[in-house]
Motif scaffolding. Structure first.
Motif, PDB file in Angstrom:
ATOM      1  N   SER A  33       1.273  -1.292  -0.299  1.00  0.00           N
ATOM      2  CA  SER A  33       0.046  -0.174  -0.467  1.00  0.00           C
ATOM      3  C   SER A  33       0.890   1.291   0.065  1.00  0.00           C
ATOM      4  N   THR A  69       0.699   5.163   0.784  1.00  0.00           N
ATOM      5  CA  THR A  69      -0.396   6.510   0.881  1.00  0.00           C
ATOM      6  C   THR A  69       0.874   8.143   0.887  1.00  0.00           C
ATOM      7  N   ASP A  70       0.044   9.072   1.308  1.00  0.00           N
ATOM      8  CA  ASP A  70       0.739  10.289   1.518  1.00  0.00           C
ATOM      9  C   ASP A  70       0.682  10.598   3.191  1.00  0.00           C
ATOM     10  N   ARG A  71       1.138  12.141   3.043  1.00  0.00           N
ATOM     11  CA  ARG A  71       1.316  11.819   4.803  1.00  0.00           C
ATOM     12  C   ARG A  71       0.018  11.765   5.407  1.00  0.00           C
ATOM     13  N   GLN A  72      -1.158  12.318   4.731  1.00  0.00           N
ATOM     14  CA  GLN A  72      -2.374  12.323   5.966  1.00  0.00           C
ATOM     15  C   GLN A  72      -2.947  11.155   5.586  1.00  0.00           C
ATOM     16  N   GLY A  73      -2.716  10.259   4.701  1.00  0.00           N
ATOM     17  CA  GLY A  73      -2.877   8.459   4.845  1.00  0.00           C
ATOM     18  C   GLY A  73      -3.927   8.219   3.674  1.00  0.00           C
ATOM     19  N   TYR A  74      -3.980   9.155   2.571  1.00  0.00           N
ATOM     20  CA  TYR A  74      -4.796   8.599   1.187  1.00  0.00           C
ATOM     21  C   TYR A  74      -3.542   7.769  -0.226  1.00  0.00           C
ATOM     22  N   ALA A  75      -4.154   7.394  -0.637  1.00  0.00           N
ATOM     23  CA  ALA A  75      -4.062   6.534  -1.477  1.00  0.00           C
ATOM     24  C   ALA A  75      -2.626   6.746  -2.115  1.00  0.00           C
ATOM     25  N   ILE A  76      -2.109   6.947  -2.613  1.00  0.00           N
ATOM     26  CA  ILE A  76      -1.253   7.239  -4.508  1.00  0.00           C
ATOM     27  C   ILE A  76      -0.844   6.291  -5.088  1.00  0.00           C
ATOM     28  N   SER A  77      -1.098   6.757  -6.044  1.00  0.00           N
ATOM     29  CA  SER A  77      -1.397   5.936  -7.768  1.00  0.00           C
ATOM     30  C   SER A  77      -0.198   5.865  -8.184  1.00  0.00           C
TER      31      SER A  77
END
Length: 307
Positions: A39, A41-49
């Motif tokens: 997995s 994610t960025d620093r805010q926990g959002y998934a990165i494609s």
């Protein structure tokens, strides 16, 4: 397990710091797919494609492999199908940068291992005897011995008394035990808590040893130069008559030197023994002693007078 690492893009912009995590099993059976998911994610926990082709997985161990990473609903996944037993090392890279190093243990699958056992410990015996048996494991898919950690094998015995079998070796396994109470016992061998005996626990009988309660039935007089016989009945220390043979009874005769034959014993295989000897001189007294395991039995010694 689940591990996390952090990485950045080529500009090292902190706003684009990515957090990589991977989850998957640390062990599994041979020939079964082990799924791993990465997995991002960025620093805010959002998934990165990301482009799945930027990931590289290298597997080393009993065999080498380079599983393909593909995009999944939960991130980026790859599959390891171990074909050889042992420990594998999994390394994951992104754009050539190292991310993870994990270990995976491939163990034999219950459905791919054959157990063979033989030995006196699966047949029974006498109380106090040390008996044993051997457990051999074979990987059905390869025909080679299957390596199973000793702590994954459990041997249990249930019966009239508590028994603590001793398991040694790492394949084949050697099991040794003894019982101190006569009766039927049930031997079970388990792998990871599951019995490997197709017909369930093996029923074995341990009979009491012949002891000092064994008895002699004999005449106290006989004719010289005529065969003299008497019967020994094997009785265990528990007081019950033994119904099988193979007990080491010994006979000693005292009397005039060279005036009697060497005694013989015939095992009747039913717990009784027929002892015979010949006395050559009339009007003499002979003493006969019967012992087993170094102990005199009941009615022994006894005297025989010739006429």
């Amino acid at each position: 397990y689940q591990r996390r690492v952090r990485g950045g893009n080529s500009s090292n912009n902190l706003n684009h710091i990515m957090e990589f995590s991977m989850r998957g099993p640390d062990s599994g059976p041979l020939h079964s797919p082990a799924q791993f998911v990465i997995s991002v994610t960025d620093r805010q926990g959002y998934a990165i494609s990301l482009d799945s082709h930027d990931f590289r997985v290298e597997v080393s161990g009993p065999i080498s492999a380079h599983p393909t990473v593909s995009k999944t609903g939960g991130g980026y996944g790859f599959t390891l199908i171990p074909t050889h037993e042992g420990h594998y090392q999994i390394e994951v890279f992104h754009k050539g940068h190292f991310l993870f190093q994990e270990r995976f243990h491939a163990r034999p699958d219950e459905t791919h291992v054959q157990f063979d056992m033989d030995g006196t410990g699966l047949k029974g015996g006498k109380v106090g005897d040390s008996v044993d048996f051997v457990i051999r494991t074979t990987d059905i898919s390869t025909g080679l011995p299957a390596s199973i950690p000793p702590n994954h094998i459990q041997v249990h015995l249930e019966g009239p008394s508590s028994v603590h079998p001793r398991l040694t070796g790492s394949g084949p396994f050697h099991v040794q035990y003894s019982v101190n109470t006569p009766g039927f016992y049930y031997v079970d061998v388990k792998w990871n808590g599951q019995s490997v005996l197709e017909r369930g626990p093996k029923k074995v009988l341990f009979q009491d040893r012949a002891g000092s309660k064994s008895t002699v039935s004999a005449m106290t007089s006989c004719k010289a130069n005529s065969p003299y016989s008497f019967i020994i009945k094997a009785v265990g220390n528990s007081g019950f008559q033994i119904s099988e043979g193979n007990e080491p009874f010994e006979i000693a005769v005292e009397g005039p030197e060279d005036q009697f034959s060497r005694p013989t014993i015939v095992d009747n295989r039913d717990g009784t023994y027929t002892a015979s000897c010949l006395f050559y001189r009339p009007n003499e007294s002979y003493t006969i002693s019967v012992s087993v395991y170094g102990h005199q039995i009941s009615n022994s010694p006894f005297k025989v007078a010739t006429f």
